[in-house]
Scaffold this motif. Structure first.
Motif, PDB file in Angstrom:
ATOM      1  N   LEU A 142       0.674  -1.015  -0.023  1.00  0.00           N
ATOM      2  CA  LEU A 142      -0.025   0.182   0.000  1.00  0.00           C
ATOM      3  C   LEU A 142       0.918   1.472  -0.111  1.00  0.00           C
ATOM      4  N   LEU A 143       1.885   1.023   0.721  1.00  0.00           N
ATOM      5  CA  LEU A 143       2.870   2.741   0.920  1.00  0.00           C
ATOM      6  C   LEU A 143       3.553   2.524  -0.512  1.00  0.00           C
ATOM      7  N   ALA A 144       3.943   1.418  -0.989  1.00  0.00           N
ATOM      8  CA  ALA A 144       4.622   1.526  -2.373  1.00  0.00           C
ATOM      9  C   ALA A 144       3.845   2.245  -3.423  1.00  0.00           C
ATOM     10  N   ALA A 145       2.345   1.737  -3.369  1.00  0.00           N
ATOM     11  CA  ALA A 145       1.587   2.454  -4.269  1.00  0.00           C
ATOM     12  C   ALA A 145       1.447   4.182  -4.096  1.00  0.00           C
ATOM     13  N   VAL A 146       1.479   4.653  -2.886  1.00  0.00           N
ATOM     14  CA  VAL A 146       1.403   5.969  -2.644  1.00  0.00           C
ATOM     15  C   VAL A 146       2.922   6.446  -2.945  1.00  0.00           C
ATOM     16  N   ILE A 147       3.799   5.840  -2.713  1.00  0.00           N
ATOM     17  CA  ILE A 147       5.235   6.470  -3.353  1.00  0.00           C
ATOM     18  C   ILE A 147       5.270   6.511  -4.757  1.00  0.00           C
ATOM     19  N   LEU A 148       4.584   5.382  -5.361  1.00  0.00           N
ATOM     20  CA  LEU A 148       4.610   5.283  -6.963  1.00  0.00           C
ATOM     21  C   LEU A 148       4.008   6.636  -7.432  1.00  0.00           C
ATOM     22  N   VAL A 149       2.823   6.975  -6.706  1.00  0.00           N
ATOM     23  CA  VAL A 149       2.249   7.844  -7.477  1.00  0.00           C
ATOM     24  C   VAL A 149       2.802   9.444  -7.285  1.00  0.00           C
ATOM     25  N   VAL A 150       3.028   9.334  -5.968  1.00  0.00           N
ATOM     26  CA  VAL A 150       3.922  10.646  -5.492  1.00  0.00           C
ATOM     27  C   VAL A 150       5.244  10.894  -6.292  1.00  0.00           C
ATOM     28  N   SER A 151       6.273   9.962  -6.403  1.00  0.00           N
ATOM     29  CA  SER A 151       7.301  10.005  -7.201  1.00  0.00           C
ATOM     30  C   SER A 151       7.143  10.207  -8.582  1.00  0.00           C
ATOM     31  N   SER A 152       6.090   9.583  -9.091  1.00  0.00           N
ATOM     32  CA  SER A 152       5.714   9.709 -10.556  1.00  0.00           C
ATOM     33  C   SER A 152       5.314  10.998 -10.856  1.00  0.00           C
ATOM     34  N   VAL A 153       4.579  11.677 -10.138  1.00  0.00           N
ATOM     35  CA  VAL A 153       4.225  13.090 -10.297  1.00  0.00           C
ATOM     36  C   VAL A 153       5.435  14.085 -10.259  1.00  0.00           C
ATOM     37  N   LEU A 154       6.181  13.845  -9.037  1.00  0.00           N
ATOM     38  CA  LEU A 154       7.259  14.678  -9.028  1.00  0.00           C
ATOM     39  C   LEU A 154       8.359  14.384  -9.998  1.00  0.00           C
ATOM     40  N   GLY A 155       8.523  13.158 -10.495  1.00  0.00           N
ATOM     41  CA  GLY A 155       9.467  13.042 -11.532  1.00  0.00           C
ATOM     42  C   GLY A 155       8.892  13.587 -12.701  1.00  0.00           C
ATOM     43  N   LEU A 156       7.701  13.512 -13.012  1.00  0.00           N
ATOM     44  CA  LEU A 156       7.126  14.149 -14.335  1.00  0.00           C
ATOM     45  C   LEU A 156       7.347  15.806 -14.092  1.00  0.00           C
ATOM     46  N   ILE A 157       7.125  16.367 -13.086  1.00  0.00           N
ATOM     47  CA  ILE A 157       7.191  17.614 -12.908  1.00  0.00           C
ATOM     48  C   ILE A 157       8.515  18.368 -13.156  1.00  0.00           C
ATOM     49  N   PHE A 158       9.468  17.540 -12.438  1.00  0.00           N
ATOM     50  CA  PHE A 158      11.007  18.198 -12.452  1.00  0.00           C
ATOM     51  C   PHE A 158      11.992  17.496 -13.442  1.00  0.00           C
ATOM     52  N   ALA A 159      11.530  16.487 -13.962  1.00  0.00           N
ATOM     53  CA  ALA A 159      12.470  15.817 -15.098  1.00  0.00           C
ATOM     54  C   ALA A 159      11.484  15.386 -16.318  1.00  0.00           C
ATOM     55  N   GLY A 160      10.470  15.746 -16.372  1.00  0.00           N
ATOM     56  CA  GLY A 160       9.594  15.376 -17.668  1.00  0.00           C
ATOM     57  C   GLY A 160       9.266  13.928 -17.654  1.00  0.00           C
ATOM     58  N   VAL A 161       9.171  13.352 -18.847  1.00  0.00           N
ATOM     59  CA  VAL A 161       8.783  11.987 -19.072  1.00  0.00           C
ATOM     60  C   VAL A 161      10.136  11.226 -18.505  1.00  0.00           C
ATOM     61  N   PRO A 162      11.525  11.408 -18.872  1.00  0.00           N
ATOM     62  CA  PRO A 162      12.243  10.645 -18.288  1.00  0.00           C
ATOM     63  C   PRO A 162      12.201  10.286 -16.814  1.00  0.00           C
ATOM     64  N   GLY A 163      11.785  11.640 -16.064  1.00  0.00           N
ATOM     65  CA  GLY A 163      11.613  11.474 -14.602  1.00  0.00           C
ATOM     66  C   GLY A 163      10.558  10.514 -14.115  1.00  0.00           C
ATOM     67  N   LEU A 164       9.398  10.763 -15.002  1.00  0.00           N
ATOM     68  CA  LEU A 164       8.461   9.795 -14.756  1.00  0.00           C
ATOM     69  C   LEU A 164       8.554   8.316 -15.122  1.00  0.00           C
ATOM     70  N   VAL A 165       9.365   8.019 -15.857  1.00  0.00           N
ATOM     71  CA  VAL A 165       9.744   6.364 -16.091  1.00  0.00           C
ATOM     72  C   VAL A 165      11.039   6.448 -15.253  1.00  0.00           C
ATOM     73  N   SER A 166      11.861   7.103 -14.569  1.00  0.00           N
ATOM     74  CA  SER A 166      12.674   6.751 -13.644  1.00  0.00           C
ATOM     75  C   SER A 166      12.075   6.348 -12.348  1.00  0.00           C
ATOM     76  N   ALA A 167      11.026   7.353 -12.145  1.00  0.00           N
ATOM     77  CA  ALA A 167      10.293   7.042 -10.766  1.00  0.00           C
ATOM     78  C   ALA A 167       9.810   5.785 -10.669  1.00  0.00           C
ATOM     79  N   LEU A 168       9.130   5.233 -11.817  1.00  0.00           N
ATOM     80  CA  LEU A 168       8.318   4.205 -11.944  1.00  0.00           C
ATOM     81  C   LEU A 168       9.301   3.111 -11.837  1.00  0.00           C
ATOM     82  N   ILE A 169      10.312   3.167 -12.402  1.00  0.00           N
ATOM     83  CA  ILE A 169      11.315   1.859 -12.299  1.00  0.00           C
ATOM     84  C   ILE A 169      12.098   1.755 -11.200  1.00  0.00           C
ATOM     85  N   GLY A 170      12.376   3.018 -10.345  1.00  0.00           N
ATOM     86  CA  GLY A 170      12.929   3.258  -9.135  1.00  0.00           C
ATOM     87  C   GLY A 170      12.052   2.400  -8.115  1.00  0.00           C
ATOM     88  N   THR A 171      10.737   2.959  -8.213  1.00  0.00           N
ATOM     89  CA  THR A 171       9.955   2.314  -6.941  1.00  0.00           C
ATOM     90  C   THR A 171       9.773   1.172  -7.103  1.00  0.00           C
TER      91      THR A 171
END
Length: 157
Positions: A26-55
């Protein structure tokens, strides 16, 4: 309880491990959403993909240990339990190590990943998993001496 029936040797840690996996997911799902949104905001699509893979990497590696222990505990009634237990858990650790090395080699230097977002999402996933493990174990009600059967009280004749 029948004296001739074999004792159930299922470890009492199973509910704790299941709870840790559930809350960790459950916590991983929350981190996945938050890190994906932040990654998209700060680094664009590569940030989104990186957040998904990292989580996913962090959750996968943290979940393998609990899952391997739960799998090994299925053989608690076997005479070979200790060997099976350590074989399964060590095998899980080896799989994690090999997969991690392969992912580092494969993902190193690819231009569609943001290394900072990948690193931060892995760290967030690991820290969250550790917090979940500590809270679940601290709130569990396990006896100090588990899986012990006390002798019967003497009767007066």
């Amino acid at each position: 309880m029948n004296a001739d029936a074999p004792a159930d040797r299922t470890p009492t840690s199973n509910p704790v491990l299941r709870r840790a996996l559930t809350w960790g997911g459950l916590l991983a799902a929350v981190i996945l959403v938050v890190s994906s949104v932040l990654g998209l905001i700060f680094a664009g699509v590569p940030g989104l993909v990186s957040a998904l893979i990292g989580t996913v990497m962090a959750v996968l590696f943290m979940g393998i240990t609990s899952a391997s222990i739960l799998l090994a505990n299925r053989y608690a009634n076997s005479d070979l339990f200790v060997g099976i237990f350590f074989g399964v858990v060590l095998g899980g650790w080896l799989v994690k190590f090999i997969v991690f090395i392969v992912l580092v080699v494969v993902l190193r230097g690819v231009d569609w990943l943001d290394p900072t977002v990948l690193f931060l999402s892995i760290v967030a996933g690991v820290l969250a998993s550790l917090v979940v493990d500590v809270l679940v174990v601290a709130r569990s009600r396990l006896p100090y001496a588990s899986d012990v059967e006390l002798p019967k009280a003497p009767t007066e004749d």
